[in-house]
Write a protein that holds these residues in place. Structure first.
Motif, mmCIF file in Angstrom:
data_model
loop_
_atom_site.group_PDB
_atom_site.id
_atom_site.type_symbol
_atom_site.label_atom_id
_atom_site.label_comp_id
_atom_site.label_asym_id
_atom_site.label_seq_id
_atom_site.Cartn_x
_atom_site.Cartn_y
_atom_site.Cartn_z
ATOM 1 N N SER A 163 4.400 5.624 -5.441
ATOM 2 C CA SER A 163 4.972 5.179 -6.720
ATOM 3 C C SER A 163 4.977 6.255 -7.799
ATOM 4 C CB SER A 163 4.217 3.944 -7.228
ATOM 5 O OG SER A 163 2.843 4.252 -7.408
ATOM 6 N N ASP A 174 0.836 -1.213 0.000
ATOM 7 C CA ASP A 174 0.000 0.000 0.000
ATOM 8 C C ASP A 174 0.866 1.257 0.000
ATOM 9 O OD1 ASP A 174 -2.269 -1.542 0.032
ATOM 10 O OD2 ASP A 174 -2.551 -1.430 2.211
ATOM 11 N N THR A 192 2.440 1.774 -3.329
ATOM 12 C CA THR A 192 1.413 2.225 -4.276
ATOM 13 C C THR A 192 1.167 3.722 -4.127
ATOM 14 O OG1 THR A 192 0.322 0.060 -4.168
ATOM 15 C CG2 THR A 192 -0.972 1.902 -5.032
#
Length: 366
Positions: free
Chosen positions: A65, A59, A62
């Motif tokens: 990123s 998570d 993500t």
């Protein structure tokens, strides 16, 4: 991107509670101050290998990123910190011996042919980290040398910190350095040093955002090292740092106010925190009860402390204490005006009258 002074409360709360769902709903600009913490959490191998921890790492990666700035923090984490720690210890020993010339720095080296800002700008991350730590230790030695000199400037000049363009990255580097060198670098010592530099309070706020468990420790330290009555530039900077921290973590504002009272330090800050809390709250807060408790309480030390604050505020116009006292008066007058406007024909509305505890007990017993 300009240097954002302060951290959004919801971001701090999410980091504190490791709430990835909340963080995923924040914008890139809101997350920016805590990026060092997130990147490190996402890349460092954890001791916990449970499914929950693995999911959390996914998570985090993500969330970060799509941010270009992640690369520079990844580069920081790739540095040989064991070797750097050895150099930092040598630098600390050098400064403790009384060597206060900047060019004698082991970490920075001789910059006689160039400026520090230019050297920093054209260096890689390893070199930038060394330059920054060298500068912090140099400023720290200056503070210790001039500790007793009243004429010394409180804000120290620094080519690195005086440039707002470097502020974001300097914050990142300090956060990573504190995380990777916890024995060599102390967060309270770094906090004290930063207070003497441009953008210091804002950088302190970012550091605490990346180390949320240190919130109470840093605030307590700032109050303990503050003045009993705010009368100098020193207190103004400390109060600014604490104010930023409390805006970032508003649920602890009254707790920090209580610490001011407990230690009998920084009364103007205690008043300011009360006023800000009342503005942010949905009700009228506890301002009247708080001030009444200080003035009429049983603790003589606290009564003398707040009385001196009021006398100082009346005499020194334009000072920190005077401004806080005037804001307090304005707030109390506003509340009094509300009571008068709500009292038709001289009769107080029941909701504006607090019944004594003894009366309520008698009513319940009958």
């Amino acid at each position: 991107m300009s240097f954002k002074k302060g951290v959004d409360p919801k971001v701090f709360r999410a980091i504190q509670n490791v709430d990835m769902q909340q963080l995923s709903e924040c914008t890139e600009q809101e997350i920016r101050p805590v990026l060092p913490c997130l990147v490190r959490m996402g890349l460092i191998s954890p001791l916990d290998t449970s499914k929950k921890c693995t999911t959390m790492k996914v998570d985090i990666l993500t969330i970060v990123s799509g941010m270009e700035l992640v690369n520079s923090i990844v580069a920081l984490l790739s540095i040989d910190f064991h070797r750097l720690e050895t150099e930092v210890k040598k630098e600390q020993q050098l400064r403790q011996k009384g060597v206060t010339l900047q060019n004698d720095s082991i970490l920075i080296g001789n910059l006689s042919n160039t400026s520090m800002a230019l050297e920093y700008e054209r260096s890689d991350m390893t070199r930038r980290l060394s330059i920054l730590l060298g500068e912090l230790l140099y400023v720290q030695s200056q503070i210790q040398e001039n500790e007793s000199a009243e004429t010394s400037s409180y804000i120290k000049p620094s080519e690195l910190f005086d440039n707002d363009i470097f502020a974001e990255e300097l914050s990142d580097i300090i956060c990573i350095a504190l995380a990777e060198l916890p024995i060599t670098l102390n967060i309270l010592t770094i906090t004290e040093t930063l207070l003497h530099l441009h953008n210091g309070p804002a950088i302190v706020c970012r550091i605490v955002a990346n180390f949320p468990d240190c919130f109470r420790e840093v605030c307590t330290y700032l109050i303990q090292t503050g003045e009993k009555q705010e009368e100098s530039k020193l207190s103004m900077v400390r109060a600014s740092a604490i104010s930023l921290l409390c805006k970032m973590n508003p649920s602890q504002a009254l707790s920090i106010r209580s610490k001011c009272v407990e230690l009998c330090r920084m009364p103007a800050l205690a008043i300011t925190l009360s006023l800000e809390h009342n503005q942010n709250g949905s009700d009228d807060g506890d301002m009247v009860a708080f001030i009444s408790g200080l003035l009429l309480g049983n603790d003589q030390t606290i009564r003398n402390w707040i009385a001196l604050f009021i006398r100082t505020g009346q005499k020194k116009k334009g000072e920190i204490s005077s401004n806080a006292l005037q804001q307090l008066r304005d707030e109390l007058l506003r509340r009094l005006q509300i009571i008068i406007n709500s009292s038709a024909e001289g009769q107080l509305v029941d909701s504006l009258v607090a019944s004594p505890p003894s009366n309520s007990k008698r009513k319940r017993s009958t």
